[in-house]
Design a protein around this motif. Structure first.
Motif, mmCIF file in Angstrom:
data_model
loop_
_atom_site.group_PDB
_atom_site.id
_atom_site.type_symbol
_atom_site.label_atom_id
_atom_site.label_comp_id
_atom_site.label_asym_id
_atom_site.label_seq_id
_atom_site.Cartn_x
_atom_site.Cartn_y
_atom_site.Cartn_z
ATOM 1 N N ALA B 154 27.840 39.076 32.221
ATOM 2 C CA ALA B 154 28.871 39.611 33.111
ATOM 3 C C ALA B 154 28.266 40.173 34.404
ATOM 4 O O ALA B 154 27.302 40.925 34.380
ATOM 5 C CB ALA B 154 29.663 40.696 32.399
ATOM 6 N N ALA B 193 31.492 31.748 36.597
ATOM 7 C CA ALA B 193 32.912 32.101 36.467
ATOM 8 C C ALA B 193 33.244 33.201 37.465
ATOM 9 O O ALA B 193 32.403 34.032 37.783
ATOM 10 C CB ALA B 193 33.215 32.584 35.040
ATOM 11 N N GLU B 195 36.206 36.107 38.081
ATOM 12 C CA GLU B 195 37.326 36.721 37.361
ATOM 13 C C GLU B 195 38.217 37.585 38.250
ATOM 14 O O GLU B 195 39.059 38.339 37.776
ATOM 15 C CB GLU B 195 36.781 37.560 36.199
ATOM 16 N N VAL B 196 38.003 37.507 39.561
ATOM 17 C CA VAL B 196 38.851 38.288 40.476
ATOM 18 C C VAL B 196 39.446 37.363 41.540
ATOM 19 O O VAL B 196 38.956 36.254 41.768
ATOM 20 C CB VAL B 196 38.066 39.422 41.164
ATOM 21 N N ASP B 200 41.889 41.775 45.444
ATOM 22 C CA ASP B 200 41.910 42.625 44.244
ATOM 23 C C ASP B 200 41.118 43.905 44.529
ATOM 24 O O ASP B 200 40.124 43.890 45.250
ATOM 25 C CB ASP B 200 41.237 41.913 43.054
ATOM 26 N N THR B 207 33.839 44.059 35.575
ATOM 27 C CA THR B 207 33.357 42.678 35.574
ATOM 28 C C THR B 207 34.143 41.840 36.573
ATOM 29 O O THR B 207 35.380 41.877 36.604
ATOM 30 C CB THR B 207 33.510 42.064 34.160
ATOM 31 N N GLY B 209 32.724 38.502 37.460
ATOM 32 C CA GLY B 209 32.390 37.103 37.243
ATOM 33 C C GLY B 209 31.297 36.990 36.203
ATOM 34 O O GLY B 209 31.043 37.938 35.463
#
Lengths: 110, 241
Positions: B154, B193, B195-196, B200, B207, B209
């Motif tokens: 993460a 990845a 994740e935001v 945001d 976390t 990404g």
């Protein structure tokens, strides 16, 4: 008077203390008059000199004051503070000695 | 000898004109001049003459060396006191406002000081500054640090921020840019990845990404940059926690 004023500067405190020690309680005008009479009007203490001196001596704790009603008005009397009597004596003695030395010196130079 | 009120009032008036205002002193001086009138009368001077000559004396006497001097001293003391109070207030204000100013400045320009991988994981594979690029195989300035870590580790925000940009480039692969304040932004690159989303709000430690090797990378690692205004700075010098 002006030359007297010069000499009085450093001695007025002691003169006032000596007069108060001698006469007990006195008021300002009385001190002026007594000085005038004793010196055959050669030393004239003005109100501009005597009152600030009295107030300073009172502030320093050398003398105390009290008020009395005389002729329908308030009169402020001054007296030596008993606890300062020793200091007053030593101041008067110092000035007395100084005056003696001064006399000797002035005689020598004359 | 009892004096008429008119004489007493006139003496006080003349004294007050000479700047003598203290009640006790006025009283004492009044007694002084009334005593003088009494002495003159006792010496056979005409009462009215004695009064007039005393009035004249008061009107012409120079009291400036007497109580006005004391007044001046008092005024001087008051002036000094006033200045001292002003000065200490000034100093106090300075001291009480300075830390607040500093605090806001610090808050406005707090740099992101966290470690960009969860649980302090990863090892530094490449430092900030000049390095030999493993793929381009030439000396160039490295704009951040490379932290080697397992794919999927993460990636976390190194400080409170707003997501400024999420994207992909050939060199950086998947990347995230966080804006921390007016001054500092951070970049997280080669992600596997994200994740935001843009805009945001993220807090420090959240976390955003995961470590990967997208873009120009030989193995999973995080390329991490801190931009101070326009210039990249060494992230290792910023990390505190």
């Amino acid at each position: 008077m002006d030359s007297n004023k010069k000499f009085l500067n450093g001695t007025l405190n002691t003169i006032v203390l000596a007069l108060l020690r001698e006469n007990g309680k006195m008021y300002g005008y009385e001190i002026c008059q007594l000085t005038k009479d004793k010196t055959n009007e050669k030393i004239l203490l003005t109100e501009g000199a005597i009152y600030p001196t009295l107030h300073r001596l009172e502030k320093e704790g050398m003398i105390t004051s009290s008020k009395e009603k005389v002729n329908g008005r308030i009169r402020k009397y001054y007296a030596i503070n008993k606890s300062s009597l020793q200091e007053v004596d030593s101041q008067i003695n110092l000035l007395s000695q100084f005056t003696a030395h001064l006399r000797t010196l002035l005689n020598l130079s004359a | 000898m009892i004096h008429d009120q008119q004489t007493i009032d006139r003496i006080r008036e003349l004294l007050e004109l000479s700047q003598i205002r203290d009640k006790d002193i006025l009283e004492e001086m009044t007694d002084h001049y009334l005593s003088e009138i009494e002495r003159q009368v006792a010496a056979q001077t005409n009462h009215q003459v004695a009064i007039r000559s005393t009035f004249q004396h008061i009107a012409s006497f120079d009291y400036s060396t007497m109580y006005t001097q004391q007044d001046k001293n008092n005024r001087f003391v008051i002036l000094i006191l006033a200045l001292a109070i002003l000065f200490s207030t000034y100093i106090w204000r300075q001291h009480s406002t300075l830390p607040i100013q500093n605090q806001t400045e610090k808050i406005e320009h707090e740099w992101p000081d966290g470690w960009p991988l969860i649980e302090s994981s990863g090892t530094i594979a490449a430092q900030f500054g000049n390095m030999n690029h493993p793929i381009l195989n030439r000396e160039r300035h490295h704009k951040g640090i490379d932290i080697k870590a397992q794919k999927g580790t993460a990636v976390i925000a190194t400080g409170d921020a707003v997501v400024q940009e999420v994207g992909y480039t050939e060199a950086y692969g998947y990347y995230i840019i966080l804006q921390h304040n007016d001054r500092y932004t951070t970049r997280y690159c080669h992600l596997s990845a994200v994740e935001v989303l843009q805009d945001d709000q993220v807090n420090k430690g959240v976390t955003i990404g995961a470590v990967g090797s997208s873009g120009r990378a030989t193995s999973p690692h995080l390329h991490y940059e801190i931009i101070d205004g326009e210039a990249v700075i060494d992230p290792l010098e910023c990390i505190r926690a």
